[in-house]
Enzyme design. Structure first.
Site, PDB file in Angstrom:
ATOM      1  N   HIS A  18       1.183  -0.807   0.254  1.00 43.34           N
ATOM      2  CA  HIS A  18       0.059   0.026  -0.206  1.00 43.34           C
ATOM      3  C   HIS A  18       0.910   1.196   0.230  1.00 43.34           C
ATOM      4  O   HIS A  18       1.000   2.011   1.143  1.00 43.34           O
ATOM      5  CB  HIS A  18      -0.912   0.081   0.850  1.00 43.34           C
ATOM      6  CG  HIS A  18      -1.815   0.899   1.307  1.00 43.34           C
ATOM      7  ND1 HIS A  18      -3.157   0.967   1.282  1.00 43.34           N
ATOM      8  CD2 HIS A  18      -1.867   2.382   0.779  1.00 43.34           C
ATOM      9  CE1 HIS A  18      -4.175   2.043   1.809  1.00 43.34           C
ATOM     10  NE2 HIS A  18      -3.669   2.816   0.794  1.00 43.34           N
ATOM     11  N   GLU A 205     -11.806   3.677   6.507  1.00 41.65           N
ATOM     12  CA  GLU A 205     -11.258   4.972   6.499  1.00 41.65           C
ATOM     13  C   GLU A 205     -11.859   5.918   7.632  1.00 41.65           C
ATOM     14  O   GLU A 205     -10.958   5.949   8.837  1.00 41.65           O
ATOM     15  CB  GLU A 205     -10.509   5.624   4.831  1.00 41.65           C
ATOM     16  CG  GLU A 205      -8.903   6.068   5.365  1.00 41.65           C
ATOM     17  CD  GLU A 205      -8.496   6.654   3.784  1.00 41.65           C
ATOM     18  OE1 GLU A 205      -9.136   6.572   2.652  1.00 41.65           O
ATOM     19  OE2 GLU A 205      -7.903   6.988   4.729  1.00 41.65           O
TER      20      GLU A 205
HETATM   21  P1  IMP Z   1      -1.127   9.665  -6.113  1.00 41.29           P
HETATM   22  O1  IMP Z   1      -2.461   9.254  -6.217  1.00 41.29           O
HETATM   23  O2  IMP Z   1       0.197   9.134  -6.727  1.00 41.29           O
HETATM   24  O3  IMP Z   1      -1.030  11.023  -6.534  1.00 41.29           O
HETATM   25  O4  IMP Z   1      -1.107   9.516  -4.835  1.00 41.29           O
HETATM   26  C1  IMP Z   1      -1.578  10.773  -4.027  1.00 41.29           C
HETATM   27  C2  IMP Z   1      -3.466  10.284  -3.833  1.00 41.29           C
HETATM   28  O5  IMP Z   1      -3.417   8.800  -3.119  1.00 41.29           O
HETATM   29  C3  IMP Z   1      -3.698  11.315  -3.161  1.00 41.29           C
HETATM   30  O6  IMP Z   1      -4.137  12.183  -3.844  1.00 41.29           O
HETATM   31  C4  IMP Z   1      -5.077  10.478  -2.643  1.00 41.29           C
HETATM   32  O7  IMP Z   1      -6.240  10.676  -4.227  1.00 41.29           O
HETATM   33  C5  IMP Z   1      -4.390   9.145  -2.306  1.00 41.29           C
HETATM   34  N1  IMP Z   1      -4.770   8.947  -0.832  1.00 41.29           N
HETATM   35  C6  IMP Z   1      -3.298   8.704  -0.625  1.00 41.29           C
HETATM   36  N2  IMP Z   1      -3.386   8.689   0.812  1.00 41.29           N
HETATM   37  C7  IMP Z   1      -4.562   8.397   0.784  1.00 41.29           C
HETATM   38  C8  IMP Z   1      -5.185   7.811   1.945  1.00 41.29           C
HETATM   39  O8  IMP Z   1      -4.921   7.721   3.579  1.00 41.29           O
HETATM   40  N3  IMP Z   1      -6.089   7.826   2.217  1.00 41.29           N
HETATM   41  C9  IMP Z   1      -7.289   7.886   0.894  1.00 41.29           C
HETATM   42  N4  IMP Z   1      -6.312   7.886  -0.124  1.00 41.29           N
HETATM   43  C10 IMP Z   1      -5.331   8.851  -0.186  1.00 41.29           C
HETATM   44 ZN    ZN Z   2      -4.322   5.182   1.294  1.00 38.25          ZN
END
Ligand code: IMP
Ligand code: ZN
Length: 348
Positions: A18, A205
């Site tokens: 994750h 969550e």
């Molecule tokens: P990316 O998808 O590589 O841009 O990573 C960042 C994105 O992951 C954020 O904009 C969220 O959509 C998602 N994200 C990261 N951490 C969490 C979490 O703890 N809960 C829900 N979504 C998360």
């Molecule tokens: Zn996550």
């Protein structure tokens, strides 16, 4: 100097299931990004939550927005993905499933397809450089963007599943859990499942998602991200727990992320304890190692010190994570063999 205990956790071979790409960007990489885009005037403390600090979930999502401003070209994505993969490898991670939400940007010409292609290119480059880690990719749906974008994302993931030499293995559902409702995303998720994409869904969550969690568990997903409020002691329900247990759905558990994001009051009250005591498949993960200033070795060490796990139990925890990966059985067998080979070194 590193203590003997710290060395054990670093030497421990690990599986990371994750990890959001843009949440995993290290300080070193942020520095490079900032120097590429000084006009944005972004400071380090806007991209990471330091030791002892906590933020609301909403504030955490603001941090992702800042990082997204810094990562908006193919060159940025390639550098970020390559750096993140190498950092996980340096931390002793032998198998990594990265996830990321494809973005487009009219100003830089970035398209969602190129986004995915670039992450795949980074994975292949690391493979060519013989970095000691096996990496797979989960295409992410940001729940905020609604059912149409979700369906588009599934189609994109489907294309890449067939054309990426097994690198794209599944789909992630993430994004601000307080926005939107999972029921509208069910057709997209069902389609993904039908075409053979594995599903890892952020679930429960936050409290107040009982109905959504119940619906999503009926799919059922192949893994659950967080699952913080599934069990009755924290406002979930026994029937949700029963569904998770009956379908043997592994949980991806991220201690620092949940405490810093204030969905869990303190480490001792983390739901790892509930699921681990139940003997349910529970995998320690980082979520966003950059944003939450952690790494997987620290997360294992934290779980061990908080819940009193000795080295043998920690070893078992990391070894059992292999059974939860989305890559094929042949790779599981290879990883188990690798763990056997590395055991004497970790315990010396
Ligand atoms: P990316 O998808 O590589 O841009 O990573 C960042 C994105 O992951 C954020 O904009 C969220 O959509 C998602 N994200 C990261 N951490 C969490 C979490 O703890 N809960 C829900 N979504 C998360
Ligand atoms: Zn996550």
């Amino acid at each position: 100097m590193e203590q003997q205990a710290d060395i054990f956790y670093r030497e421990l071979p690990k599986v990371e299931l994750h990890a959001h790409l843009n949440g995993s960007v290290s300080v070193r990489t942020v520095e490079k990004l900032i120097s590429r885009k000084p006009q944005l005037n972004i400071k380090h403390d806007m991209t990471a939550i330091g030791k002892g600090q906590r933020r609301t979930l909403d504030e955490c999502f603001q941090v992702f927005k800042v990082i997204h401003q810094l990562v908006d070209t193919e060159e940025d994505i390639l550098m970020v993905a390559t750096d993140v993969i190498k950092e996980f490898a340096a931390d002793g991670v032998k198998y990594l499933e990265l996830r990321s939400t494809p973005r487009e940007d009219n100003n830089t010409g970035l398209t969602k397809r190129r986004y995915v292609e670039t992450v795949i290119k980074a994975i292949q480059q690391c493979k060519n450089e013989e970095v000691d880690i096996d990496v797979r990719f989960l295409v992410a749906i940001d729940r905020r963007n609604g059912p149409e974008v979700a369906m588009e994302t599934v189609k994109l993931a489907e294309d890449f599943m067939l054309a990426s030499d097994g690198l794209v293995v599944g789909l992630d559902l993430s994004g601000d859990p307080t926005v939107g409702h999972g029921k509208y995303l069910l057709p997209a998720l069902q389609r993904a499942k039908n075409c053979g994409l594995k599903l890892s869904l952020h679930l429960s969550e936050v409290l107040s998602q009982l109905e959504e969690s119940d619906l999503l568990l009926n799919l059922p997903p192949d893994r659950i991200g967080h699952g913080t409020f599934l069990h009755p002691e924290v406002g979930g329900s026994q029937s949700l727990v029963d569904k998770v247990v009956k379908n043997n759905i592994p949980l991806e558990l991220c201690l620092t992320s949940n405490v810093k994001g204030k969905t869990v009051p303190c480490f001792a009250k983390h739901h790892f304890k509930y699921w681990y005591q139940l003997g349910h498949p529970s995998v320690i993960c980082t979520d966003d190692k950059g944003v939450f200033s952690t790494d997987l070795s620290q997360e294992y060490q934290l779980a061990a010190s908080t819940f009193g796990l000795g080295p043998d139990a920690v070893w078992e925890l990391s070894r059992r994570a292999i059974d939860c990966i989305f890559a094929p059985e042949t790779l599981k067998a290879q990883l188990k063999h690798k763990w056997e080979e590395l055991q004497p070194q970790a315990f010396q």
